[in-house]
Design a protein around this motif. Structure first.
Motif, PDB file in Angstrom:
ATOM      1  N   LEU A 215       0.829  -1.204   0.000  1.00  0.00           N
ATOM      2  CA  LEU A 215       0.000   0.000   0.000  1.00  0.00           C
ATOM      3  C   LEU A 215       0.862   1.251   0.000  1.00  0.00           C
ATOM      4  N   ASP A 216       2.018   1.174  -0.640  1.00  0.00           N
ATOM      5  CA  ASP A 216       2.906   2.330  -0.653  1.00  0.00           C
ATOM      6  C   ASP A 216       2.701   3.158  -1.916  1.00  0.00           C
ATOM      7  N   ARG A 217       3.293   4.323  -1.937  1.00  0.00           N
ATOM      8  CA  ARG A 217       3.329   5.222  -3.087  1.00  0.00           C
ATOM      9  C   ARG A 217       1.947   5.430  -3.711  1.00  0.00           C
ATOM     10  N   ASP A 218       1.816   5.086  -4.991  1.00  0.00           N
ATOM     11  CA  ASP A 218       0.592   5.390  -5.728  1.00  0.00           C
ATOM     12  C   ASP A 218      -0.625   4.656  -5.188  1.00  0.00           C
ATOM     13  N   VAL A 219      -0.420   3.466  -4.619  1.00  0.00           N
ATOM     14  CA  VAL A 219      -1.568   2.736  -4.076  1.00  0.00           C
ATOM     15  C   VAL A 219      -2.166   3.505  -2.902  1.00  0.00           C
ATOM     16  N   ASP A 220      -1.319   4.167  -2.103  1.00  0.00           N
ATOM     17  CA  ASP A 220      -1.811   5.026  -1.027  1.00  0.00           C
ATOM     18  C   ASP A 220      -2.780   6.063  -1.566  1.00  0.00           C
ATOM     19  N   GLU A 221      -2.420   6.649  -2.709  1.00  0.00           N
ATOM     20  CA  GLU A 221      -3.275   7.674  -3.287  1.00  0.00           C
ATOM     21  C   GLU A 221      -4.650   7.107  -3.658  1.00  0.00           C
ATOM     22  N   LEU A 222      -4.653   5.909  -4.241  1.00  0.00           N
ATOM     23  CA  LEU A 222      -5.925   5.282  -4.603  1.00  0.00           C
ATOM     24  C   LEU A 222      -6.778   5.026  -3.376  1.00  0.00           C
ATOM     25  N   VAL A 223      -6.151   4.505  -2.314  1.00  0.00           N
ATOM     26  CA  VAL A 223      -6.892   4.198  -1.089  1.00  0.00           C
ATOM     27  C   VAL A 223      -7.515   5.468  -0.508  1.00  0.00           C
ATOM     28  N   GLN A 224      -6.700   6.508  -0.382  1.00  0.00           N
ATOM     29  CA  GLN A 224      -7.184   7.732   0.251  1.00  0.00           C
ATOM     30  C   GLN A 224      -8.212   8.463  -0.607  1.00  0.00           C
ATOM     31  N   ARG A 225      -8.084   8.341  -1.920  1.00  0.00           N
ATOM     32  CA  ARG A 225      -8.962   9.090  -2.830  1.00  0.00           C
ATOM     33  C   ARG A 225     -10.305   8.405  -3.059  1.00  0.00           C
ATOM     34  N   TYR A 226     -10.313   7.058  -3.053  1.00  0.00           N
ATOM     35  CA  TYR A 226     -11.522   6.372  -3.512  1.00  0.00           C
ATOM     36  C   TYR A 226     -12.212   5.496  -2.473  1.00  0.00           C
ATOM     37  N   LEU A 227     -11.540   5.091  -1.399  1.00  0.00           N
ATOM     38  CA  LEU A 227     -12.163   4.203  -0.419  1.00  0.00           C
ATOM     39  C   LEU A 227     -12.655   5.007   0.786  1.00  0.00           C
ATOM     40  N   ARG A 228     -13.872   4.729   1.215  1.00  0.00           N
ATOM     41  CA  ARG A 228     -14.462   5.420   2.351  1.00  0.00           C
ATOM     42  C   ARG A 228     -14.546   4.468   3.537  1.00  0.00           C
TER      43      ARG A 228
END
Length: 473
Positions: A215-228
């Motif tokens: 869950l590092d780098r770009d995957v962090d961005e996906l998690v924070q941007r799209y998962l509630r």
């Protein structure tokens, strides 16, 4: 993302994991306890799937409740049914309009897309739903036609789905369930801009599930941007599947490397052999077939029909040695595959673990062997340490009993499989194996520059030329 932003994202993710774990519903000991539709339960029973894997028991209650799910870990732990059954149960009874699917699964590779499609098909049919697999390398026109007819579920690679949307062949505005599988690999392969563009088009109030090894780098961005407020579950099989794997490092003498590889490939049983480059894969495959081994090559330079046919032949036993680049390191499930060989050592711990994950699946055991020259031992040892693997290190030569004991290696028949005269089996004093190109394979990338032909390759070419002359060709 800056270092401080990544640290903040990790802290938020840890807090989310804590809250998710605290509020997650209790897990189930059987599929019958989960409240799945009766049609799904019958289909599971018909296919002998009666006891859920840990990730399925843990994640399905959240998926069925419509909650966002974040899963961490490597492949081989049952993730497909963990997100798939919930997705199908929540889509049952709905009907998609032409070009407007209701659920979307995004994956990085064609092989993984097809495997997920095949795994879900019995349950899709049980619920009278329709599924479309959308990948590159095959006719986009046929895929557009399937979407025009209507498909509730779409399993897709980002590039081909993007192309269909651009050509007005698909719209995502009615997608209410979106799944990202192997999200870290999609980011590593440069798909992040396409993934975010696609996710921005699905219903903002829908359910999202993301699975990733890291869950590092770009995957962090996906998690924070799209998962509630996602329910967080570990799908790392380190306590089960990894413990069922024997890890070996074989220290080989350079000139003997070809013979060791060939004897392992000639074993009685299937074997998956990894190399770094497309050129290396093709050269080793030719050599193995010239030695009497039913080998086939798999890499991104092959067409999709070729790749599909090769995998089918490996699964049914027509091909016993699959020689591949890292394109086969994820999303490839072969029942009872008990041996993986890194002819080229992995240089990244994630790559090593994903290669190793092709064996010891679904609770079975397996062996992973890495061939190293003396000069590669330090780097390989560091990769193993970073992967939290403690291998058994053995010096081996071709023909030795220890090599056969661990891998089942044996002397190949030497019978050329592709017609023409057979060629002598390579002796230990021949030139070192030079099948390694200079550029690593990427999905759709250029191949490595061919290296100088070995003496065996020249002998094979001369033998084939002589055979053509005798046939008058």
């Amino acid at each position: 993302m800056s270092e401080s932003a990544r640290a903040d994202a990790r802290q938020r993710d840890e807090a989310s994991e804590a809250s998710g774990a605290a509020s997650a519903p209790p897990t189930a000991a059987s599929f019958a306890e989960l409240g799945l539709p009766a049609e799904l339960l019958r289909a599971l029973d018909e296919h002998g799937v009666t006891v859920p894997f840990p990730i399925q028991a843990a994640a399905l209650p959240n998926a069925l409740a419509g909650r966002d799910v974040l899963g961490r870990g490597r492949t081989g732990s049952g993730k497909t049914l963990a997100f798939g059954l919930g997705m199908l149960a929540r889509t049952a009874g709905r009907r998609a309009q032409p070009k407007e699917p209701l659920a979307l699964v995004l994956v990085p590779t064609r092989e993984l897309a097809q495997q997920i499609g095949e795994a879900l098909t019995p349950y899709v049919e049980a619920l009278r739903l329709r599924l479309a697999t959308v990948v590159g390398g095959v006719s986009i026109g046929r895929q557009a036609a399937v979407l025009r007819d209507g498909a509730e579920i779409v399993v897709a690679t980002p590039g081909r789905l993007h192309d269909l949307i651009e050509s007005k062949g698909c719209r995502l505005g009615r997608v209410r369930i979106a799944v990202l599988d192997e999200a870290d690999q999609m980011c590593d392969m440069g798909f992040l801009p396409q993934v975010t563009e696609l996710l921005d088009q699905v219903r903002p109030d829908g359910q999202r599930m993301l699975f990733s090894a890291t869950l590092d780098r770009d995957v962090d961005e996906l998690v924070q941007r799209y998962l509630r407020d996602p329910a967080v579950h570990s799908v790392d099989p380190s306590s089960s599947a990894v413990s069922a794997i024997e890890h070996h490092v074989f220290v080989v003498h350079g000139p003997d490397r070809y013979a060791v590889t060939t004897e392992i490939a000639a074993r009685d049983g299937r074997v998956l052999l990894f190399l770094d480059t497309k050129h290396g894969v093709d050269q080793l495959t030719r050599h193995l077939r010239a030695s009497g081994v039913a080998a086939a090559a798999l890499h991104s330079g092959k067409s999709q029909p070729q790749r599909t046919r090769t995998l089918a032949q490996f699964k049914n036993g027509q091909v016993t040695a699959l020689v591949a680049t890292n394109v086969a390191a994820r999303g490839l499930h072969i029942d009872d595959l008990d041996l993986v060989v890194n002819v080229d050592p992995a240089t990244d711990p994630k790559d090593y673990l994903h290669r190793a994950g092709r064996t010891a699946r679904a609770g079975r055991s397996g062996t992973v062997v890495t061939l190293v020259l003396s000069g590669q031992r330090r780097e390989t040892s560091q990769v193993m340490t970073d992967a939290d693997v403690a291998p058994t290190v053995t010096k081996v030569r071709s023909g030795e009993a220890e090599l056969s004991r661990i891998t089942g290696a044996r002397t190949p028949s030497g019978k050329l499989l592709d017609g023409g005269p057979s060629v002598p089996r390579p002796k230990n004093h021949n030139a070192p194996f030079r099948g390694l190109g200079s550029t690593k394979d990427t999905q759709g990338g250029a191949g490595g520059r061919p290296s100088r032909k070995s003496s065996e390759a020249r002998k094979l070419a001369e033998a084939r030329k002589a055979a053509r002359v005798r046939r008058g060709g």
